[in-house]
Design a protein around this motif. Structure first.
Motif, short mmCIF file in Angstrom:
data_model
loop_
_atom_site.label_atom_id
_atom_site.label_comp_id
_atom_site.label_asym_id
_atom_site.label_seq_id
_atom_site.Cartn_x
_atom_site.Cartn_y
_atom_site.Cartn_z
N MET A 190 0.60 -1.20 -0.01
CA MET A 190 -0.21 0.00 -0.09
C MET A 190 0.87 1.25 -0.14
SD MET A 190 -2.65 1.08 3.00
CE MET A 190 -4.01 0.66 2.32
N VAL A 191 0.53 2.21 -0.64
CA VAL A 191 1.25 3.53 -0.64
C VAL A 191 0.33 4.64 0.07
CG1 VAL A 191 2.48 3.08 -2.81
CG2 VAL A 191 0.31 4.21 -2.93
N LEU A 192 1.23 5.52 0.59
CA LEU A 192 0.73 6.79 1.29
C LEU A 192 -0.50 7.31 0.65
CD1 LEU A 192 0.74 8.60 3.84
CD2 LEU A 192 2.71 9.66 2.69
N SER A 193 -0.44 7.73 -0.69
CA SER A 193 -1.73 8.20 -1.43
C SER A 193 -2.89 7.50 -1.07
CB SER A 193 -1.48 8.61 -2.74
OG SER A 193 -1.02 7.22 -3.18
N GLU A 194 -3.20 6.16 -0.92
CA GLU A 194 -4.00 5.56 -0.79
C GLU A 194 -4.82 5.64 0.83
OE1 GLU A 194 -4.03 1.08 -2.30
OE2 GLU A 194 -1.93 1.80 -2.52
N LEU A 195 -4.03 6.16 1.65
CA LEU A 195 -4.65 6.25 3.00
C LEU A 195 -5.54 7.89 3.27
CD1 LEU A 195 -1.44 5.91 5.36
CD2 LEU A 195 -3.19 4.32 4.70
N HIS A 196 -6.27 7.81 4.08
CA HIS A 196 -7.34 9.03 4.42
C HIS A 196 -6.96 9.44 5.63
CE1 HIS A 196 -9.72 7.22 0.97
NE2 HIS A 196 -9.61 6.01 1.72
N LYS A 197 -7.85 10.79 5.76
CA LYS A 197 -7.30 11.63 6.92
C LYS A 197 -7.79 10.79 8.26
CE LYS A 197 -9.09 15.54 9.35
NZ LYS A 197 -10.13 16.89 9.27
N GLY A 198 -6.98 10.78 9.24
CA GLY A 198 -7.07 10.04 10.49
C GLY A 198 -6.44 8.76 10.54
N ASP A 199 -5.76 8.29 9.28
CA ASP A 199 -5.03 6.83 9.39
C ASP A 199 -3.89 7.24 9.84
OD1 ASP A 199 -7.39 5.75 8.20
OD2 ASP A 199 -6.63 5.69 6.09
N LYS A 200 -3.19 5.92 10.34
CA LYS A 200 -2.08 5.92 10.76
C LYS A 200 -1.05 4.58 10.06
CE LYS A 200 0.04 5.50 15.39
NZ LYS A 200 -0.19 5.33 16.76
N ALA A 201 0.04 5.12 9.77
CA ALA A 201 0.98 3.78 9.35
C ALA A 201 2.32 4.05 9.43
CB ALA A 201 0.86 4.05 7.78
N GLU A 202 2.93 2.81 9.15
CA GLU A 202 4.60 2.80 9.40
C GLU A 202 5.09 2.56 8.00
OE1 GLU A 202 7.89 -0.55 10.68
OE2 GLU A 202 5.94 -0.72 11.53
N ILE A 203 6.26 3.56 7.78
CA ILE A 203 6.93 3.58 6.42
C ILE A 203 7.57 2.35 6.44
CG2 ILE A 203 8.31 5.09 5.20
CD1 ILE A 203 7.59 7.47 7.02
N ILE A 204 7.24 1.53 5.42
CA ILE A 204 8.04 0.36 4.80
C ILE A 204 9.25 0.91 3.99
CG2 ILE A 204 7.75 -1.83 3.72
CD1 ILE A 204 6.24 -1.55 6.30
N GLY A 206 2.74 8.80 -3.33
CA GLY A 206 2.47 7.77 -4.11
C GLY A 206 4.09 6.99 -4.34
N LYS A 207 4.72 7.36 -3.74
CA LYS A 207 6.37 6.70 -3.64
C LYS A 207 6.70 6.21 -2.27
CE LYS A 207 7.83 9.40 -7.55
NZ LYS A 207 8.76 10.53 -8.23
N ILE A 208 5.79 6.40 -1.50
CA ILE A 208 6.11 6.07 0.10
C ILE A 208 5.16 4.85 0.35
CG2 ILE A 208 5.85 6.68 2.53
CD1 ILE A 208 6.36 9.87 1.24
N GLU A 209 5.82 3.55 0.24
CA GLU A 209 5.25 2.49 0.40
C GLU A 209 4.99 2.52 2.17
OE1 GLU A 209 6.05 -2.28 0.35
OE2 GLU A 209 7.17 -0.91 -0.91
N VAL A 210 3.97 2.24 2.53
CA VAL A 210 3.36 2.07 4.05
C VAL A 210 2.78 0.65 4.36
CG1 VAL A 210 3.31 4.54 4.34
CG2 VAL A 210 1.33 3.36 3.73
N GLU A 211 2.43 0.50 5.73
CA GLU A 211 1.67 -0.56 6.21
C GLU A 211 0.78 0.23 7.13
OE1 GLU A 211 2.28 -4.28 8.95
OE2 GLU A 211 3.66 -4.34 7.25
N GLN A 212 -0.57 0.09 6.97
CA GLN A 212 -1.66 0.90 8.00
C GLN A 212 -1.65 0.23 9.16
OE1 GLN A 212 -5.34 1.31 6.15
NE2 GLN A 212 -6.09 2.56 7.76
N ILE A 213 -1.72 0.97 10.17
CA ILE A 213 -1.74 0.50 11.84
C ILE A 213 -3.18 0.89 11.92
CG2 ILE A 213 -0.89 0.92 14.10
CD1 ILE A 213 1.67 1.85 12.57
#
Length: 76
Positions: free
Chosen positions: A1-15, A67-74
């Protein structure tokens, strides 16, 4: 998943940051690097820009940069 897929209020770790050296260096200077946790503070209409918080730093990113930042949603 990439950062641009997240929404306001979401938390994630940068992969991983999939960017050229110049952009990667710029993001690293703001604390955007592997292993860091980020929080999505807001998105513009049509998600052209995002505001994220990494540590105590607020950063605005364009959609193509996010879109270039790969993340894992928490789960919140």
């Amino acid at each position: 998943m990439v950062l641009s897929e997240l929404h306001k209020g979401d938390k994630a770790e940068i992969i991983k940051v999939h960017a050229d050296k110049a952009l990667k260096d710029r993001l690293t200077s703001f604390g955007v690097m592997r292993g860091e946790t980020l929080f999505v503070k807001g998105c513009s209409i049509a998600k052209q820009t995002m505001e994220i918080e990494v540590g105590s730093t607020l950063i605005a990113l364009r959609a193509d940069e996010a879109g270039k930042i790969e993340v894992e949603q928490i789960e919140n």
